[in-house]
Design an enzyme around this catalytic site. Structure first.
Site, short mmCIF file in Angstrom:
data_model
loop_
_atom_site.label_atom_id
_atom_site.label_comp_id
_atom_site.label_asym_id
_atom_site.label_seq_id
_atom_site.Cartn_x
_atom_site.Cartn_y
_atom_site.Cartn_z
N CYS A 1 -31.62 52.13 41.04
CA CYS A 1 -32.86 53.30 40.74
C CYS A 1 -32.82 52.63 38.79
O CYS A 1 -31.89 52.29 38.25
CB CYS A 1 -31.62 54.44 40.90
SG CYS A 1 -33.11 55.68 39.63
N PRO B 1 -32.62 57.70 49.59
CA PRO B 1 -32.38 58.62 48.85
C PRO B 1 -33.41 58.27 47.97
O PRO B 1 -33.69 57.68 47.38
CB PRO B 1 -30.63 58.18 48.00
CG PRO B 1 -30.45 56.88 48.60
CD PRO B 1 -31.38 56.53 49.51
N MET B 2 -34.05 59.81 47.80
CA MET B 2 -35.19 59.71 46.63
C MET B 2 -34.94 61.18 45.94
O MET B 2 -35.35 62.15 46.51
CB MET B 2 -36.64 60.21 47.74
CG MET B 2 -36.73 59.23 48.72
SD MET B 2 -38.84 58.91 49.21
CE MET B 2 -37.55 60.33 51.03
N GLY C 1 -38.17 55.45 52.97
CA GLY C 1 -38.29 56.92 52.32
C GLY C 1 -39.12 57.62 51.84
O GLY C 1 -39.89 57.64 53.23
N ARG C 2 -40.60 56.57 51.47
CA ARG C 2 -41.59 57.33 51.29
C ARG C 2 -43.04 57.78 52.17
O ARG C 2 -43.19 58.40 52.81
CB ARG C 2 -42.74 57.16 49.97
CG ARG C 2 -41.21 57.69 48.47
CD ARG C 2 -41.95 57.30 47.42
NE ARG C 2 -40.55 57.24 46.37
CZ ARG C 2 -40.74 58.40 45.78
NH1 ARG C 2 -41.33 59.18 45.78
NH2 ARG C 2 -39.83 58.04 44.56
N LYS D 1 -25.89 51.02 47.30
CA LYS D 1 -27.70 50.21 47.16
C LYS D 1 -28.04 49.25 46.41
O LYS D 1 -27.89 50.31 44.78
CB LYS D 1 -28.61 51.87 47.28
CG LYS D 1 -30.14 51.25 47.85
CD LYS D 1 -30.65 52.99 48.54
CE LYS D 1 -32.22 52.40 48.53
NZ LYS D 1 -33.35 51.91 47.51
#
Length: 342
Positions: free
Chosen positions: A99, A17-18, A231-232, A138
């Site tokens: 996060c 998730p971003m 992710g990235r 997460k």
């Protein structure tokens, strides 16, 4: 005794998730690259789902399997949002407990939940009781001064005891007094701690996340854990996924077609979706912003990116913008899947 669900084979490789990136257009695009990668939404707060005026949960059936990541700390609201998400067809509910952004801290969720394990446990139980799909968490190895393997073990023990079906661990601590960007770089990575968690909690699905840059690294991690979340790296170079079904999931290469597909063909395979979305009033830039990394490391990648950024927002922009951008990279040494050394 709480029954634990088995996560599907697709959980071997997943999209992280971003925030502001993992929207439905990116997920659809990455699904065209891999039939099997497990897709996650960006974190969506319970308030946005329960009280928001927009439809934050919209997705295409083509995206399955796809998980909804929830942000929140009120067990009642988390359960309600989870039920809504399950009703919309999501395959999994994931609870964000990692996060470190200031927005999330203000709402006392995300990484802040690691500072209150009884509350995190209550959230997990409430969500678990509310839905029939798998529930995962997460998180990170620790937060601020709550660090070290003893804390990580207590954290995962609480997550398991509350009934979660799995945990995905970003292999570094969260520091609440630095920026989200710095949180992706400055706290040191400790992959071995996640490997140890898997050894100490053999019955729990354990996934790993954090600076995993390619399929070689993913394959190496899968010798120690159940799943790898990227992710990235996938956002910067989506083409990584073109060979994922073969290398990670053991699928035979596509019969009757060149493998891997060219980068240009991957984009052209999105044209029916783009035309459908444009006919519904969507703007081209909302879709094509996710394509800028498709020619990563190619000689004319900058020209491709620049042309898209300058033209994708123009009124009436359509497929012709992409065709012109692709013309700029036509004939590149890596157009057909070869990575340039330049």
């Amino acid at each position: 005794m709480i029954s634990r669900k088995t996560l599907p084979p697709e959980a071997r490789l997943s999209l992280a998730p971003m925030l502001d990136l993992t929207d439905r257009h990116l997920r659809y695009f990455l699904r065209t690259l891999s039939r099997h990668i497990y897709l996650y939404t960006e974190m969506i707060s319970t308030g946005a789902i329960i009280y928001g005026s927009r439809d934050y949960l919209r997705f295409d059936d083509f995206e399955h399997p796809v998980a909804l990541q929830l942000g929140g700390s009120d067990p009642h609201d988390m359960a309600k949002a989870a039920r809504i998400g399950e009703g919309r067809g999501y395959d999994e509910i994931n609870i964000n407990a990692g996060c470190p952004s200031s927005r999330v801290q203000a709402g006392t969720f995300g990484a802040v939940l690691m500072k209150n394990l009884p509350l995190l446990s209550a959230v997990i139980r409430a969500v678990k009781d509310a839905v029939s799909v798998p529930v995962t968490v997460k998180t990170r190895l620790g937060v601020d001064d709550l660090a070290g393997y003893d804390f990580t073990s207590r954290l995962v023990s609480a997550i398991q005891d509350a009934g979660a079906d799995g945990v995905i661990i970003h292999a570094r601590n969260a520091c609440l007094d630095i920026s989200p960007r710095d949180n992706r770089e400055k706290p040191p990575l400790d992959y071995e701690a996640v490997y140890r968690i898997k050894r100490d909690f053999p019955d729990l699905f354990v996934g790993i996340n954090g600076n995993i840059m390619d399929l070689d690294a993913a394959t190496a991690h899968l010798r120690h854990v159940d799943g790898v979340m990227m992710g990235r790296a996938l956002y910067r170079d989506p083409y990584i996924l073109e060979d994922a079904d073969f290398r990670i999931f053991g699928e035979e290469r596509r019969a009757g077609a060149p493998n891997p597909r060219s980068r240009a063909q991957v984009i052209r395979d999105m044209y029916p979706y783009i035309e459908q979305e444009l006919s519904r009033g969507e703007l081209l830039k909302h879709i094509t912003r996710h394509f800028t990394g498709m020619f990563q490391s190619c000689p004319n990648a900058r020209k491709f990116r620049q042309y898209l950024s300058m033209n994708q927002h123009l009124p009436g922009a359509g497929i012709e913008v992409l065709e012109e951008a692709l013309r700029l990279v036509s004939g590149d040494s890596c157009e057909n899947g070869e990575v340039s050394e330049a």
